[in-house]
Write an enzyme that holds these catalytic residues in place. Structure first.
Site, short mmCIF file in Angstrom:
data_model
loop_
_atom_site.label_atom_id
_atom_site.label_comp_id
_atom_site.label_asym_id
_atom_site.label_seq_id
_atom_site.Cartn_x
_atom_site.Cartn_y
_atom_site.Cartn_z
N TYR A 68 0.83 -1.21 0.00
CA TYR A 68 0.00 0.00 0.00
C TYR A 68 0.85 1.25 0.00
O TYR A 68 0.59 2.21 -0.70
CB TYR A 68 -0.93 0.02 1.22
CG TYR A 68 -2.20 -0.75 1.01
CD1 TYR A 68 -3.18 -0.27 0.14
CD2 TYR A 68 -2.44 -1.94 1.68
CE1 TYR A 68 -4.36 -0.97 -0.05
CE2 TYR A 68 -3.62 -2.65 1.49
CZ TYR A 68 -4.58 -2.16 0.62
OH TYR A 68 -5.75 -2.84 0.44
N GLU A 88 1.64 -31.52 12.30
CA GLU A 88 0.93 -30.73 11.29
C GLU A 88 -0.29 -30.03 11.89
O GLU A 88 -0.53 -28.87 11.63
CB GLU A 88 0.48 -31.65 10.13
CG GLU A 88 -0.33 -30.93 9.05
CD GLU A 88 -0.95 -31.88 8.02
OE1 GLU A 88 -0.66 -33.09 8.06
OE2 GLU A 88 -1.74 -31.41 7.17
N ASP A 137 -0.76 -36.01 8.29
CA ASP A 137 -1.76 -36.96 7.81
C ASP A 137 -1.13 -37.85 6.73
O ASP A 137 -0.12 -37.49 6.13
CB ASP A 137 -2.93 -36.20 7.18
CG ASP A 137 -3.87 -35.64 8.23
OD1 ASP A 137 -3.88 -36.16 9.36
OD2 ASP A 137 -4.60 -34.69 7.91
#
Lengths: 367, 367
Positions: A96, A197, A249
Site C-alpha cells: 500500500y 501438522e 496426515d
C-alpha cells in the site's frame, strides 16, 4: 547476530552503487539471481532445493525492464525508510505504502496513468528480488508477516532480554516471533523435536504431557509452515543436533508439507540453506500404514482428483525419488485411499502415544 | 474453578438418569435445548444472541429419533471414557473413535450395514447437544480443538502452577490454551484490550512496542475467532472491566468478525453468555473512513458479489440495527468499496498508531 542497522548498511550500499553509476553517467544495472523454476535445482549432496547460478541483469535503459527497475528502487527506498524510522511494516503495508499512480504524457501529448504496482504479488516479488540481490532477508529488514509457529518443551529462549522457558508454559504455548534469528537459544535439554501438522493434535499432546514424558520439543505451524517455523526447526537441528520428526496426515498434502520442512520449497529455494532441515524424518502415516495398523475401511477416506494429481506431482519431484517414497506414493495411487492422524484413535485414545514412540524407537520413519 | 472430575460427575449423572429409566422399564427421554435458527434469539437487553426456550425431546422409542439417541449415548460414553483415562481427544479423534459400522438383520432376514455416523458434522453436532443438555462445555470435558489466539501485554496468568507474564515476552507471544477458564488471571495492569483481526498487524504492533506505550493487552485470533480467544476477551472485560476495541478491515467480513466478538454467533448462541463481550467497540475501518482519512481510490478495493451479499445479510441482523451501522452498511452498498487496515500506510508507516490513538481517545469508535 547482526542488528537491523547493519542490514540497513547493506541495503544502502546496494542503492548507492546504483546512484553512483548514474552520477558517473553510466547505466545502472541490477544483478539479481533468477528466481525461476528453471533456475531451481535439486542439490543431491546438500539434500535440498537451491537456486541455480542463473542471474538476470535488470537494466535501467531496457524498456522491458524499466518498470521492474523502478519498482525495485521504490521498494528499496520504502524498506530503508522503514528501518530508519524504526517501524516494522507488513508486506501488505509496503504494497500500500508504495502503490501510487504515475501520470505522464507521451510524445503525442496524450496523458497516461500507470500504477507503480497493481497486485500484492508484484510488490512481494520485488521484496524477494531485493532479498536475493542483497542477501538481506525480509526478517533481517524487519518486515512483518504472519507467524504460525508455536512451541512447548525443554528449551529456554531469550527475546529482547526476556528469558522464556518453554517447559514452564502449562497448557499455554510460546508463539514464535517473525525473526527467529533474533531469538537466542539459551538452553536445550530435549532429546528430539516433534513437528505436528495439526494444531488440535498439538494441543492434545501438550495437555497429555507427552512432550515432558519424552523430553521433546513440540512444534506446530498448522498446515503449510511459514518461514519463521521452518527456520526455527532448522536451527534446533543444526545448532543442537536434535533429531526432527514430522507428523502429518497420510495423504499427498501431508507428505508435501513434510518435504517442505526437509528439502525446502520451490518458491523459497533461495532460502533453503536457512530454512530446510535435510535430516528431518517422516513420522506421519504412509499408505502402507493403513495395513500395518489395521485401519479399517471405515476410517479411511477415498482420495479425490486433487489428491491423485498431487501424488503424481510428488512422483516427479527429484526429492521424492527414493524407493521408500516411490513405493508409498504408487501404493497410494493404486489404492486411492488416504488416512488422517486421528484415525489412530480407532485403537483407543492413547494409541497415538504408542504409535509415536514405536515409530521413533524402532526407526519406523522414512528419511 | 471446577475440575475435570467434577464435570465428569455431571456427565455421568445425565447418563445414569437414562439408564435408570430403562431399569424401571420406562422409556428413556433426553431433553435437549433446540440449537436451531428459529430458537436463536437476539436478546436486546443482554445485547447478545441467546438460545430460546424451545426444547426437543429425544425419545428412544421414536423411530425418527432412535439414530440420534444412539449417537448421543455413544458420544457421551466416549467423552466419559476419555476423562476417566485422563486423555484429551480432539473433536476429530472422537469422530473416528466412535465411528463404526453396525450390522443388523431386518425381519425379512436381509442384512443391513449402518455407520454410527458418516461425517464429522454429525459427531460435532452430538457433542454440542451434550454441551447444552448437561451444561458442561467441550472445554470443561477436556476435548481438544484448534486454538488461534495469542496475546502480549501487561497481564500475568497462571497455567498449571506456572506464572506467565505477557509483558515479558519480547518479540514472542503467549498462545492461549484450549480451556482458558483453567487459566488463572493473576494480575492485570492494562488500560484496554486491542483485538487485531490480522496476525501480521499484531506482529507489527508487538515489535513497535505499541502495547507497552499504551499499556494495552494485544490479542489476535487471525480472522474468525475461536472459542478460546472469545472467552478470554470476555473474561478480561467482565472480570477486569477492561474496555475492548476490535480492529478489523473495512469490509462486511471484518464487521461480522467484530459482531461475533461482541454479540456472539448464531451457531454458538447457547455459548454467548460465556463468549460474547457486549461492551466491545468497533475500532476498524468504516465506509465513512474512506473519506475521513482521505484514502485515495488507489488503495480502495472494489467490492465483489460476496461482499455485497454479506452486507445485505448484515442489514437484516437485529444486532446491526443501529443508526451508525445501517448508515455505514448502506454507504458501503452505495459506493461498493472496501478498504483494508494496511491502506492507512498511505499516510506513512507510523500512521496506524495515530489512527488507533485518535479513535480511542476521541471516542471515534462504533459501539
Amino acid at each position: 547476530m547482526s542488528t537491523r542497522s547493519e542490514f540497513l548498511k547493506r541495503l544502502e550500499s546496494w542503492g548507492t552503487q546504483l546512484a553512483k553509476a548514474i552520477l558517473e553517467l553510466e547505466e545502472p544495472i541490477m544483478e539479481i539471481p533468477a528466481r525461476t523454476l528453471s533456475n531451481t535445482i535439486w542439490d543431491e549432496k546438500a539434500r535440498m532445493l537451491k537456486l541455480g547460478p542463473e542471474k538476470l541483469h535488470r537494466r535501467f535503459l531496457d524498456v522491458k525492464e524499466a518498470r521492474k527497475f523502478m519498482q525495485t528502487v521504490l521498494m528499496l527506498r520504502l524498506i530503508v525508510e522503514a528501518i530508519r524510522e524504526d517501524v516494522y511494516p507488513t508486506i501488505r503495508d509496503l504494497y500500500y505504502n508504495g502503490k501510487h499512480t504515475i501520470v505522464f504524457k507521451d510524445p503525442l501529448g496524450r496523458t497516461h496513468r500507470e500504477n507503480t504496482w497493481d497486485e500484492q504479488s508484484e510488490s512481494n516479488a520485488v521484496i524477494e528480488d531485493i532479498e536475493v540481490a542483497t542477501n538481506v532477508l525480509r526478517e533481517e529488514m524487519g518486515v512483518s508477516a504472519d507467524v504460525k509457529g508455536k512451541i512447548v518443551g525443554p528449551i529456554v529462549v531469550r527475546s529482547q532480554g526476556y528469558e522464556l522457558d518453554a517447559s514452564k508454559f502449562g497448557e499455554t504455548a510460546l508463539s514464535l516471533p517473525v525473526n527467529v534469528d533474533a531469538l537466542e537459544i539459551v538452553k536445550v535439554e530435549a532429546s528430539y523435536v516433534l513437528v505436528v501438522e495439526k494444531d488440535a493434535i498439538f494441543q492434545r499432546l501438550v495437555r497429555e504431557k507427552f512432550w515432558s514424558q519424552e523430553g521433546a520439543i513440540l512444534v506446530t505451524a498448522k498446515g503449510m509452515p511459514d518461514r519463521a517455523t521452518r527456520r526455527f526447526i532448522r536451527r534446533l537441528n543444526e545448532e543442537y543436533k536434535l533429531p526432527v520428526y514430522v507428523l502429518t496426515d497420510g495423504d499427498p498434502y501431508g507428505w508435501y508439507i513434510y518435504s517442505v520442512y526437509k528439502s525446502g520449497s520451490i518458491k523459497l529455494s533461495y532460502e533453503s540453506e536457512r530454512l530446510a532441515t535435510p535430516d528431518a524424518k517422516f513420522l506421519g502415516l504412509t499408505a502402507t500404514d493403513i495395513d500395518t495398523y489395521k485401519i479399517s475401511d471405515n476410517y479411511v477416506i477415498a482420495a479425490n482428483d486433487r489428491d491423485i494429481k498431487r501424488a503424481q506431482e510428488l512422483l516427479r519431484y527429484p526429492w521424492f525419488q527414493k524407493p521408500e517414497w516411490t513405493r508409498e506414493i504408487n501404493l497410494f495411487l493404486k489404492k486411492k485411499k488416504k488416512v488422517e492422524i486421528e484415525a489412530l484413535s480407532t485403537h483407543g485414545l492413547k494409541f497415538l502415544h504408542d504409535y509415536l514412540r514405536d515409530k521413533i524407537r524402532s526407526k519406523k520413519f522414512i528419511d
